[in-house]
Design an enzyme around this catalytic site. Structure first.
Site, PDB file in Angstrom:
ATOM      1  N   SER A 108       0.828  -1.215   0.000  1.00  0.00           N
ATOM      2  CA  SER A 108       0.000   0.000   0.000  1.00  0.00           C
ATOM      3  C   SER A 108       0.858   1.258   0.000  1.00  0.00           C
ATOM      4  CB  SER A 108      -0.876  -0.003   1.258  1.00  0.00           C
ATOM      5  OG  SER A 108      -1.492   1.254   1.417  1.00  0.00           O
ATOM      6  N   TYR A 130      -3.493   5.035  -4.665  1.00  0.00           N
ATOM      7  CA  TYR A 130      -4.825   5.615  -4.818  1.00  0.00           C
ATOM      8  C   TYR A 130      -4.683   6.809  -5.764  1.00  0.00           C
ATOM      9  CZ  TYR A 130      -6.381   2.969  -0.696  1.00  0.00           C
ATOM     10  OH  TYR A 130      -6.715   1.981   0.178  1.00  0.00           O
ATOM     11  N   THR A 156      -6.040   1.394  -6.917  1.00  0.00           N
ATOM     12  CA  THR A 156      -7.287   1.110  -6.195  1.00  0.00           C
ATOM     13  C   THR A 156      -8.238   2.274  -6.388  1.00  0.00           C
ATOM     14  OG1 THR A 156      -6.054  -0.153  -4.551  1.00  0.00           O
ATOM     15  CG2 THR A 156      -8.275   0.544  -3.936  1.00  0.00           C
ATOM     16  N   LYS A 254      -8.023  -2.197  -9.003  1.00  0.00           N
ATOM     17  CA  LYS A 254      -8.624  -2.911  -7.866  1.00  0.00           C
ATOM     18  C   LYS A 254      -9.888  -2.177  -7.427  1.00  0.00           C
ATOM     19  CE  LYS A 254      -7.375  -4.230  -3.094  1.00  0.00           C
ATOM     20  NZ  LYS A 254      -7.978  -3.210  -2.247  1.00  0.00           N
ATOM     21  N   HIS A 278     -13.278  -3.531  -1.315  1.00  0.00           N
ATOM     22  CA  HIS A 278     -12.340  -2.980  -0.331  1.00  0.00           C
ATOM     23  C   HIS A 278     -12.535  -3.655   1.033  1.00  0.00           C
ATOM     24  CE1 HIS A 278      -9.600   0.642  -0.610  1.00  0.00           C
ATOM     25  NE2 HIS A 278      -9.376   0.236   0.616  1.00  0.00           N
TER      26      HIS A 278
HETATM   27  C1  LIG Z   1      -6.912  -2.506   7.754  1.00  0.00           C
HETATM   28  C2  LIG Z   1      -7.071  -2.493   6.267  1.00  0.00           C
HETATM   29  C3  LIG Z   1      -6.347  -1.579   5.510  1.00  0.00           C
HETATM   30  C4  LIG Z   1      -6.476  -1.561   4.124  1.00  0.00           C
HETATM   31  N1  LIG Z   1      -5.726  -0.696   3.393  1.00  0.00           N
HETATM   32  C5  LIG Z   1      -5.781  -0.743   2.035  1.00  0.00           C
HETATM   33  C6  LIG Z   1      -4.924   0.070   1.253  1.00  0.00           C
HETATM   34  O1  LIG Z   1      -4.117   0.833   1.768  1.00  0.00           O
HETATM   35  N2  LIG Z   1      -5.018  -0.047  -0.097  1.00  0.00           N
HETATM   36  C7  LIG Z   1      -5.909  -0.900  -0.715  1.00  0.00           C
HETATM   37  O2  LIG Z   1      -5.964  -0.958  -1.950  1.00  0.00           O
HETATM   38  N3  LIG Z   1      -6.720  -1.672   0.016  1.00  0.00           N
HETATM   39  C8  LIG Z   1      -6.664  -1.635   1.357  1.00  0.00           C
HETATM   40  N4  LIG Z   1      -7.456  -2.465   2.103  1.00  0.00           N
HETATM   41  C9  LIG Z   1      -8.322  -3.433   1.389  1.00  0.00           C
HETATM   42  C10 LIG Z   1      -7.563  -4.734   1.111  1.00  0.00           C
HETATM   43  O3  LIG Z   1      -6.549  -4.567   0.153  1.00  0.00           O
HETATM   44  C11 LIG Z   1      -8.509  -5.815   0.587  1.00  0.00           C
HETATM   45  O4  LIG Z   1      -9.254  -5.296  -0.480  1.00  0.00           O
HETATM   46  C12 LIG Z   1      -9.455  -6.346   1.669  1.00  0.00           C
HETATM   47  O5  LIG Z   1      -8.825  -6.389   2.918  1.00  0.00           O
HETATM   48  C13 LIG Z   1      -9.937  -7.714   1.268  1.00  0.00           C
HETATM   49  O6  LIG Z   1     -10.854  -8.206   2.198  1.00  0.00           O
HETATM   50  P1  LIG Z   1     -10.438  -9.217   3.380  1.00  0.00           P
HETATM   51  O7  LIG Z   1      -9.800  -8.382   4.434  1.00  0.00           O
HETATM   52  O8  LIG Z   1     -11.740  -9.794   3.799  1.00  0.00           O
HETATM   53  O9  LIG Z   1      -9.487 -10.229   2.794  1.00  0.00           O
HETATM   54  C14 LIG Z   1      -7.360  -2.477   3.491  1.00  0.00           C
HETATM   55  C15 LIG Z   1      -8.067  -3.410   4.252  1.00  0.00           C
HETATM   56  C16 LIG Z   1      -7.928  -3.427   5.625  1.00  0.00           C
HETATM   57  C17 LIG Z   1      -8.695  -4.445   6.416  1.00  0.00           C
END
Ligand SMILES: Cc1cc2nc3c(=O)[nH]c(=O)nc-3n(C[C@H](O)[C@H](O)[C@H](O)COP(=O)(O)O)c2cc1C
Length: 389
Positions: A108, A130, A156, A254, A278
């Site tokens: 990220s 982003y 994303t 994404k 997300h």
């Molecule tokens: C704490 C947290 C932080 C996240 N930060 C980002 C991020 O910085 N960039 C991004 O594209 N997705 C981010 N996501 C989304 C994840 O990349 C992913 O889409 C998501 O966690 C998938 O679902 P799951 O947690 O059920 O596997 C984040 C998710 C969580 C839980």
């Protein structure tokens, strides 16, 4: 087997809950508004069943594949997350674990560790951005990632700045100053093991975002970076096409749910897309990606790699997504629970749990390779699927 080993991701999550300060744990659980999407992400996997065979099964089963030009040992990718304050080694521990298991990693732009540190320990890093800052700033960030050795770019696009949760949002300080220390002291002191893991390194979490730093400047805080993102003009499809041209390697969008958006992603020349909401942290009420996946695969699966993320907690979940046409899945919370529970070895443990589960499902379904999975391997309730757009 080491006593710290856990046999399911659910156990890692319970361990993470015991080890993390309450606010940090709550920030990982996340979800938005009523939590409809985050719940549906999990429920959708539970509603899908298997159609197993009992003889003619295969002694040797393979799960290696290629995603975004990277050879990987199984169809599972570390999804990018801002791993602020979970573990002192943060994304470097995750990257080492992923490398040791032959898995690619999304990093990220809100990560706590730099792209240089992460690429130094994993040669299959996909840098995630982003739509934040002006064009020059974005080019400067992607050039930096490319120079560091990132092999692909993830853009994303699903984020609508929802900021309410029915169960309340944790308080996250801008920086760890005296006020923050005093305010967080009760919950931090209740988690001595977490505190000790940071104390040993001689510093507390900085909550900064080194990959968002301008050249020669200190990294902005998480909220400083978030503010830049909030103030940025939202991208048009031609802006996205422009960014794709700047990054000449493998490029993923994404956060796609709709078929019409998926077609636009193909038109702009992306290599991959992830059907994703997300992790249920964005627009609440967006259906689980697993429900939307087949329509997207039917529309664009011949032209682009289709991934899925959201709700994957087991190897059998990976197999369900592949049976519905995904080329691979990305995992978020699953590895964060492992990281919180046991650091690098916890992430390795999670990847091993998933690998074991994939293998077991392949065995039961009578498949010798993940690429043989298809829709006849799963059974879905009649109203399961959603075609969006
Ligand atoms: C704490 C947290 C932080 C996240 N930060 C980002 C991020 O910085 N960039 C991004 O594209 N997705 C981010 N996501 C989304 C994840 O990349 C992913 O889409 C998501 O966690 C998938 O679902 P799951 O947690 O059920 O596997 C984040 C998710 C969580 C839980």
């Amino acid at each position: 087997m080491a006593s710290s080993w856990f046999e399911t991701v659910a156990i890692a999550q319970r361990r993470a809950e015991k080890r993390l300060p309450k606010s940090v744990y709550a920030a990982l659980v996340a979800g938005s508004e009523k939590g409809l999407s985050s719940s549906d992400n999990l429920a959708s996997f539970d509603q899908l069943g298997f159609a197993p065979h009992v003889a003619g099964l295969f002694n040797e089963r393979s799960m290696a594949t290629t995603i975004m030009g990277q050879s990987v040992s199984m169809p599972v990718i570390i999804s990018p997350t801002g791993v602020q304050a979970v573990h002192p080694d943060g994304e470097v521990a995750v990257a080492k674990a992923a490398a040791s298991r032959g898995v690619a990693m999304g990093l990220s732009s809100f990560a706590s560790r730099s792209i240089e540190d992460v690429c130094a320990v994993n040669d299959r890093v996909l840098f995630q951005m982003y739509w934040s800052g002006d064009r020059d700033t974005m080019v400067q960030r992607l050039e930096r990632a490319k120079n560091a050795g990132a092999k692909g770019l993830i853009l994303t696009l699903d984020w609508s700045f929802a900021n309410g949760r029915d169960w309340g949002s944790p308080w996250i300080p801008d920086t760890i100053d005296l006020r923050a220390v005093l305010k967080l002291a009760p919950e931090v002191l209740a988690r001595p093991r977490w505190l000790w893991s940071f104390a040993k390194t001689g510093h507390l979490p900085t909550l900064t975002t080194p990959n968002m730093a301008a050249p020669g400047e200190d990294p902005p805080t998480f909220f400083g970076a978030y503010d830049e993102w909030m103030q940025s003009t939202l991208p048009s499809w031609s802006d996205v096409a422009w960014l794709r041209e700047q990054w000449q390697g493998p490029f993923m969008v994404k956060g796609v749910s709709r078929v019409d958006d998926a077609k636009r992603v193909v038109d702009l020349g992306a290599s991959a897309l992830s059907v994703s909401n997300h992790g249920g942290n964005n627009l609440d009420g967006t259906p689980a990606p697993l429900r939307a996946l087949p329509a997207v695969v039917d529309a664009v699966g011949e032209q682009i790699e289709v991934l899925l993320d959201g709700g994957v907690r087991r190897g059998s979940d990976v197999v369900k997504a592949l049976a519905l046409g995904a080329n691979a899945v990305m995992i978020g919370r699953a590895y964060l629970w492992g990281l919180a529970a046991e650091g690098q070895s916890g992430v390795e443990n999670v990847l091993d749990v998933l690998r074991g589960g994939i293998d077991s499902a392949l065995l039961g379904l009578g498949k010798s390779d993940v690429k043989e999975l298809d829709r006849t391997d799963v059974v879905a309730p009649t109203d399961f699927f959603r075609k969006l757009g």
